[in-house]
Design a protein around this motif. Structure first.
Motif, mmCIF file in Angstrom:
data_model
loop_
_atom_site.group_PDB
_atom_site.id
_atom_site.type_symbol
_atom_site.label_atom_id
_atom_site.label_comp_id
_atom_site.label_asym_id
_atom_site.label_seq_id
_atom_site.Cartn_x
_atom_site.Cartn_y
_atom_site.Cartn_z
ATOM 1 N N ALA A 1 0.814 -1.215 0.000
ATOM 2 C CA ALA A 1 0.000 0.000 0.000
ATOM 3 C C ALA A 1 0.847 1.264 0.000
ATOM 4 O O ALA A 1 0.361 2.330 -0.394
ATOM 5 N N GLU A 2 2.101 1.179 0.423
ATOM 6 C CA GLU A 2 2.989 2.348 0.379
ATOM 7 C C GLU A 2 3.484 2.615 -1.033
ATOM 8 O O GLU A 2 3.834 3.754 -1.362
ATOM 9 N N CYS A 3 3.510 1.582 -1.852
ATOM 10 C CA CYS A 3 4.096 1.706 -3.193
ATOM 11 C C CYS A 3 3.062 1.787 -4.311
ATOM 12 O O CYS A 3 3.349 2.336 -5.373
ATOM 13 N N VAL A 4 1.859 1.240 -4.080
ATOM 14 C CA VAL A 4 0.800 1.258 -5.088
ATOM 15 C C VAL A 4 -0.503 1.670 -4.406
ATOM 16 O O VAL A 4 -0.887 1.091 -3.383
ATOM 17 N N HIS A 5 -1.174 2.667 -4.968
ATOM 18 C CA HIS A 5 -2.433 3.138 -4.396
ATOM 19 C C HIS A 5 -3.461 2.012 -4.454
ATOM 20 O O HIS A 5 -3.677 1.399 -5.516
ATOM 21 N N GLU A 6 -4.102 1.741 -3.322
ATOM 22 C CA GLU A 6 -4.985 0.578 -3.235
ATOM 23 C C GLU A 6 -6.226 0.707 -4.108
ATOM 24 O O GLU A 6 -6.790 -0.295 -4.539
ATOM 25 N N ARG B 1 1.215 3.722 -9.332
ATOM 26 C CA ARG B 1 2.451 3.637 -8.563
ATOM 27 C C ARG B 1 2.622 4.888 -7.706
ATOM 28 O O ARG B 1 2.488 6.014 -8.188
ATOM 29 N N LEU B 2 2.902 4.721 -6.430
ATOM 30 C CA LEU B 2 3.151 5.833 -5.507
ATOM 31 C C LEU B 2 4.637 6.077 -5.301
ATOM 32 O O LEU B 2 5.049 7.184 -4.973
ATOM 33 N N ILE B 3 5.427 5.048 -5.487
ATOM 34 C CA ILE B 3 6.867 5.178 -5.285
ATOM 35 C C ILE B 3 7.480 5.947 -6.451
ATOM 36 O O ILE B 3 7.064 5.794 -7.603
ATOM 37 N N GLU B 4 8.435 6.826 -6.177
ATOM 38 C CA GLU B 4 9.186 7.511 -7.225
ATOM 39 C C GLU B 4 10.370 6.616 -7.577
ATOM 40 O O GLU B 4 11.306 6.451 -6.789
ATOM 41 N N THR B 5 10.305 6.046 -8.763
ATOM 42 C CA THR B 5 11.272 5.015 -9.148
ATOM 43 C C THR B 5 12.714 5.440 -8.924
ATOM 44 O O THR B 5 13.532 4.685 -8.380
ATOM 45 N N PHE B 6 13.036 6.663 -9.282
ATOM 46 C CA PHE B 6 14.449 7.045 -9.253
ATOM 47 C C PHE B 6 14.865 7.700 -7.943
ATOM 48 O O PHE B 6 15.958 8.273 -7.838
ATOM 49 N N ASP B 7 13.966 7.539 -6.942
ATOM 50 C CA ASP B 7 14.390 7.755 -5.563
ATOM 51 C C ASP B 7 14.881 6.460 -4.930
ATOM 52 O O ASP B 7 15.433 6.474 -3.832
ATOM 53 N N ILE B 8 14.661 5.351 -5.612
ATOM 54 C CA ILE B 8 15.208 4.073 -5.130
ATOM 55 C C ILE B 8 16.727 4.147 -5.228
ATOM 56 O O ILE B 8 17.264 4.514 -6.283
ATOM 57 N N PRO B 9 17.446 3.813 -4.168
ATOM 58 C CA PRO B 9 18.920 3.886 -4.208
ATOM 59 C C PRO B 9 19.493 3.022 -5.332
ATOM 60 O O PRO B 9 18.978 1.939 -5.619
ATOM 61 N N GLU B 10 20.547 3.510 -5.960
ATOM 62 C CA GLU B 10 21.193 2.737 -7.023
ATOM 63 C C GLU B 10 21.709 1.399 -6.523
ATOM 64 O O GLU B 10 21.767 0.426 -7.276
#
Length: 376
Positions: A26-31, A36-45
């Motif tokens: 639920a933090e990453c995808v709106h129920e 998608r709720l997560i910002e892909t390029f905020d994911i650490p490399e």
């Protein structure tokens, strides 16, 4: 992450960033919206599983990432996204096995479903859309011969598309718009909207009345069936009509001149999987063939062969009040014979994506449609 594939399947590598990006918590995808709720390029490399951060459960794997997030991946999902498959077109486009037809094969028993079935039952809508996906068209007998009932039919599929001709139309042959559809002239087999980058997916006609005259029979041709025949009898012609691009325009109204963003071939194929997805054929709205002068004669020869096939496969029927006709504008060509007297016709367009979405929801249900989306 061990997960047994189906027998004979080939697994492909999926990097850690792909898995983290496809967490469905639920933090990453709106129920509700499934966006998608997560910002892909905020994911650490350097995203990775934490040491000892993968735990197998009965239905899947629970993962703890080195950024502190926790994800769960079902074994079914991992199998599906890990398989190297040739096509997702069935899921994406709601493909069914098409039935190709000719005028002689379809005349005695054309696809139809009654208005009452469609208007009163979700299964009726599902069966209606399935007929359109399978045959490319369907009649709806016992429909009230009113604009209101006709518009309500279209709205069962999706929003009516607005164009430079308006939205839902209700017209006579008065040239109120700059198009031969608004005349009494005969019109050869064609698809609509070749001048749009994204032609309408469906079109519906309902003849409300025809007084003080005769003629005006409606013509349909199965473009996919014609293309299959062309492929068998003249492979070079098929290749030419699939690759040589053609310019189109709509310039009949004083305030517009519309062309697609790029010229398109007559036969349009899925760029990934290669199957035919659209026929774009309208000699009235055609402009220049986008080929060198020394090569353009080959296009005309191929188009002549195509036209001969279309003419052999024509299906003619006289429309009548109370029986609307709906057809797939990406597959079925339509036309009409010349007529006299006064005809009143109503109908409208539905966008292709709205049509396919509605079909999948009706045929599969929201849960299965979203499961297919989740598989990537």
């Amino acid at each position: 992450m061990p997960c047994s594939p189906r027998p004979g399947a080939v697994l492909t590598y999926r990097p850690a960033v792909f898995l983290r990006d496809h967490c469905h918590c639920a933090e990453c995808v709106h129920e509700d919206t499934k966006q998608r709720l997560i910002e892909t390029f905020d994911i650490p490399e350097d995203i990775a599983f934490k040491p000892e951060g993968v735990r197998e459960e009965a239905e899947g794997f629970r993962v703890t990432w080195n950024d502190g997030h926790e994800s769960f991946y079902s074994k079914e999902w991992l199998r599906n996204v890990g398989l190297k498959r040739t096509s997702r077109a069935v899921e994406r486009q709601g493909l069914v096995e098409p039935v190709f037809w000719t005028g002689s094969s379809i005349k005695s028993s054309p696809p139809s479903i009654s208005y009452d079935e469609i208007a009163t039952s979700p299964t009726g809508v599902r069966d209606w859309l399935y007929l359109i996906r399978t045959y490319g068209f369907a009649y709806i007998p016992n429909t009230p011969a009113t604009p209101e009932a006709t518009e309500a039919l279209l709205n069962l599929i999706g929003p009516i598309r607005n164009t430079h001709y308006g939205g839902f139309y209700d017209f006579t042959a008065d040239l109120a718009k700059g198009d031969t559809a608004y005349t009494q002239l005969g019109i050869g087999a064609h698809t609509d909207n070749t001048y749009f980058t994204d032609p309408a997916g469906l079109q519906l006609f309902h003849l409300l009345s025809h007084t003080d005259g005769s003629g005006g029979a409606s013509q349909l041709v199965d473009g996919f069936g014609a293309a299959a025949e062309l492929y068998e009898v003249d492979r070079e012609a098929y290749e030419i009509l699939s690759t040589v691009r053609v310019h189109s325009h709509a310039s009949g109204n004083e305030d517009s001149s519309i062309q697609p963003v790029t010229p398109m071939p007559v036969l349009v194929h899925d760029e990934i999987h290669g199957h035919l997805v659209q026929v774009r054929w309208n000699t009235t709205d055609r402009a220049r063939v986008d080929a060198p002068v020394e090569e353009v004669g080959k296009w005309y020869a191929a188009a002549r062969t195509w036209t001969e096939i279309l003419r052999r496969r024509e299906y003619w029927e006289q429309l009548k009040p109370g029986t609307p006709l709906i057809f797939d504008n990406w597959r079925v060509l339509h036309g009409r014979s010349e007529f006299t007297g006064k005809r009143r016709m109503c109908g409208g367009y539905i966008n292709r994506d709205d049509f396919i979405s509605r079909y999948k929801m009706a045929a599969w249900g929201r849960g299965e449609a979203l499961r297919q989306v989740a598989q990537g």
